[in-house]
Write a protein that holds these residues in place. Structure first.
Motif, PDB file in Angstrom:
ATOM      1  N   ALA A  68      -9.323   0.210  -3.548  1.00  0.00           N
ATOM      2  CA  ALA A  68      -8.369   1.170  -3.425  1.00  0.00           C
ATOM      3  C   ALA A  68      -7.322   0.616  -4.121  1.00  0.00           C
ATOM      4  CB  ALA A  68      -8.013   1.168  -1.766  1.00  0.00           C
ATOM      5  N   GLU A  69      -7.040  -0.792  -4.531  1.00  0.00           N
ATOM      6  CA  GLU A  69      -6.016  -1.241  -5.286  1.00  0.00           C
ATOM      7  C   GLU A  69      -4.650  -0.772  -4.662  1.00  0.00           C
ATOM      8  OE1 GLU A  69      -6.819  -0.058  -9.138  1.00  0.00           O
ATOM      9  OE2 GLU A  69      -8.326  -1.438  -9.559  1.00  0.00           O
ATOM     10  N   ALA A  70      -4.339  -0.659  -3.559  1.00  0.00           N
ATOM     11  CA  ALA A  70      -3.191  -0.588  -2.695  1.00  0.00           C
ATOM     12  C   ALA A  70      -2.694   0.987  -2.802  1.00  0.00           C
ATOM     13  CB  ALA A  70      -1.983  -1.397  -3.210  1.00  0.00           C
ATOM     14  N   ARG A  71      -3.750   1.876  -3.265  1.00  0.00           N
ATOM     15  CA  ARG A  71      -3.266   3.232  -3.262  1.00  0.00           C
ATOM     16  C   ARG A  71      -3.669   3.867  -1.934  1.00  0.00           C
ATOM     17  NH1 ARG A  71      -5.947   2.922  -8.495  1.00  0.00           N
ATOM     18  NH2 ARG A  71      -7.963   3.349  -7.320  1.00  0.00           N
ATOM     19  N   ALA A  89      -5.756   2.561   2.184  1.00  0.00           N
ATOM     20  CA  ALA A  89      -6.246   1.379   2.891  1.00  0.00           C
ATOM     21  C   ALA A  89      -7.527   1.799   3.706  1.00  0.00           C
ATOM     22  CB  ALA A  89      -5.213   0.815   3.853  1.00  0.00           C
ATOM     23  N   ASN A 119      -8.661   0.491   7.377  1.00  0.00           N
ATOM     24  CA  ASN A 119      -8.294  -0.498   8.347  1.00  0.00           C
ATOM     25  C   ASN A 119      -9.460  -0.580   9.370  1.00  0.00           C
ATOM     26  OD1 ASN A 119      -5.672  -0.267   7.531  1.00  0.00           O
ATOM     27  ND2 ASN A 119      -5.274   2.049   8.637  1.00  0.00           N
ATOM     28  N   LYS A 131     -13.253  -5.577   3.158  1.00  0.00           N
ATOM     29  CA  LYS A 131     -12.453  -6.159   2.197  1.00  0.00           C
ATOM     30  C   LYS A 131     -12.791  -5.517   0.873  1.00  0.00           C
ATOM     31  CE  LYS A 131     -11.633 -10.550   4.476  1.00  0.00           C
ATOM     32  NZ  LYS A 131     -12.009 -11.982   4.454  1.00  0.00           N
ATOM     33  N   ASN A 163     -11.379  -2.210   0.181  1.00  0.00           N
ATOM     34  CA  ASN A 163      -9.701  -2.259  -0.099  1.00  0.00           C
ATOM     35  C   ASN A 163      -9.344  -2.838  -1.360  1.00  0.00           C
ATOM     36  OD1 ASN A 163      -8.400  -1.277   2.253  1.00  0.00           O
ATOM     37  ND2 ASN A 163      -9.087  -3.143   3.521  1.00  0.00           N
ATOM     38  N   LEU A 164     -10.207  -3.807  -1.956  1.00  0.00           N
ATOM     39  CA  LEU A 164     -10.261  -4.130  -3.362  1.00  0.00           C
ATOM     40  C   LEU A 164     -10.137  -2.958  -4.017  1.00  0.00           C
ATOM     41  CD1 LEU A 164     -11.803  -7.531  -3.220  1.00  0.00           C
ATOM     42  CD2 LEU A 164      -9.297  -7.181  -3.775  1.00  0.00           C
ATOM     43  N   ALA A 205      -9.713   5.812   0.701  1.00  0.00           N
ATOM     44  CA  ALA A 205      -8.715   4.890   0.066  1.00  0.00           C
ATOM     45  C   ALA A 205      -8.322   4.652  -1.252  1.00  0.00           C
ATOM     46  CB  ALA A 205      -9.113   3.300   0.760  1.00  0.00           C
ATOM     47  N   VAL A 220      -6.350   7.190   3.986  1.00  0.00           N
ATOM     48  CA  VAL A 220      -6.357   5.883   4.857  1.00  0.00           C
ATOM     49  C   VAL A 220      -7.711   6.335   5.860  1.00  0.00           C
ATOM     50  CG1 VAL A 220      -5.366   4.858   6.976  1.00  0.00           C
ATOM     51  CG2 VAL A 220      -4.067   5.564   5.107  1.00  0.00           C
ATOM     52  N   GLY A 245      -5.910   7.436  -2.405  1.00  0.00           N
ATOM     53  CA  GLY A 245      -4.792   7.444  -1.534  1.00  0.00           C
ATOM     54  C   GLY A 245      -4.565   7.719  -0.137  1.00  0.00           C
TER      55      GLY A 245
END
Length: 353
Positions: free
Chosen positions: A237-240, A242, A244, A231, A234-235, A276, A281, A279
């Motif tokens: 990464a700020e949606a750039r 991910a 998984n 978690k 992923n924070l 992540a 994964v 950009g």
């Protein structure tokens, strides 16, 4: 070259008129504590602005001392007792972990690490090296400095002599060796460098393992630590991109020190967060096999190691540190661009790895 960022500090024409006045219950003015602050850094612009911030502290009357080299810092500490040291993470093209160890050896003084980087590596390295706090240059302002100083200096505990405090001092001393990050020497065989690094990792592991006597070994579920660390990445990464992770549905009990294990998991997943944030994964998998917890990270896309020299040095120290943490927990760690990074830790300390 790093520059101090933050709110503009206006010139103070009449210091006495603009100074915060602290009053007691009887509305009598209270004298502000007098402290001496040493800043260790080799960028004159940063030193100047930090000096202005320290001079404007409302809760303290501060004397500011600047040291631009290792020798100047140690000389200043030998000549005059200091109450707190603000030490840059990056000086003269290298990290200051060895210098922080020397500062701690010659003076019982809190050290606050300052860095232009704002990532997990700096926080993890600083914590394990025994620094007392971290301030990023983007957060430097009068109010945060005043708050940190008030917290550190209000009630300094007596020096501790338990296993954990001894470990912090000994861990910091390892950085002074500089074996892992020293520049390659002409004619030095690669095997010698590899052997030196392995010896340093073993030393870290031995010292970390010794701390288990004071680190409160417990039996707990290993999975929530990975859930929380994923978690956090992923924070970042700020949606750039991910990270998984499909958490196993059943608990996975492990027996080790929660403190060491938490730092190990956070450091191990940091490169997944790097990918992540750039950009890409990354996929994290977790399983139990032959009495071991086996975690694998496979980054896909994204630059896992930044090109900036300071960031590369921090990432290299992070890898060295988590290798030592893995050994301290009785496990192993392998980095591979093809097969992914693999961490294997025994579920019980008595289980041979």
């Amino acid at each position: 070259m790093a520059r101090l960022s933050g709110p503009f500090i206006p010139a103070i024409e009449d210091t006495a008129a603009r100074r915060l006045r602290v009053v007691g219950a009887a509305d009598a003015a209270m004298a502000r504590p007098t402290i001496t602050v040493l800043h260790v850094g080799d960028t004159p612009e940063d030193t100047f602005l930090i000096g202005r911030l320290v001079g404007a502290l409302p809760s303290f009357s501060a004397t500011f001392i600047a040291a631009g080299t290792r020798e100047a810092a140690l000389s200043a500490l030998s000549r005059q007792p200091c109450d707190v040291v603000l030490c840059e993470f990056w000086m003269a093209g290298r990290t200051t972990m060895a210098l922080i160890d020397e500062i701690k050896a010659v003076a019982d003084v809190p050290v606050i690490l300052i860095s232009a980087l704002d990532n997990d590596d700096i926080e993890l390295i600083g914590r394990r090296a025994g620094t007392d706090g971290l301030l990023t240059k983007s957060d430097l302002a009068v109010a945060p400095l005043d708050r940190v100083f008030s917290t550190l200096l209000q009630r300094r505990p007596a020096p501790r002599h338990d296993a954990a405090s001894m470990l912090r001092a000994l861990m910091a001393n390892l950085y002074a060796a500089g074996l892992a990050l020293r520049p390659e020497r002409d004619g030095e065989p690669a095997a010698d460098r590899k052997a030196g690094r392995a010896a340093l990792v073993r030393s870290i592991a031995d010292l970390e393992a010794a701390s288990r006597f004071g680190a409160s070994v417990q039996r707990f579920d290993a999975i929530p630590f990975f859930v929380d660390a994923v978690k956090k990445q992923n924070l970042r990464a700020e949606a750039r991109g991910a990270v998984n992770f499909l958490a196993p549905s059943l608990p996975l009990p492990i027996e080790t020190s929660p403190t060491l294990y938490a730092d190990l998991v956070e450091g191990f997943l940091a490169e997944a967060g790097d990918a992540a944030a750039a950009g890409g994964v990354a996929t994290v998998s977790l399983r139990a096999a032959s009495g071991r917890l086996v975690a694998t990270v496979r980054p896909l896309g994204g630059e896992t190691i930044a090109g900036d020299g300071e960031a590369r040095a921090a990432a290299a120290e992070r890898r060295l540190l988590i290798e030592g943490l893995a050994r301290a927990c009785g496990g192993t760690l392998a980095f591979s661009a093809d097969d992914g990074h693999v961490l294997a830790v025994p579920l019980r300390l008595s289980h041979p790895i």
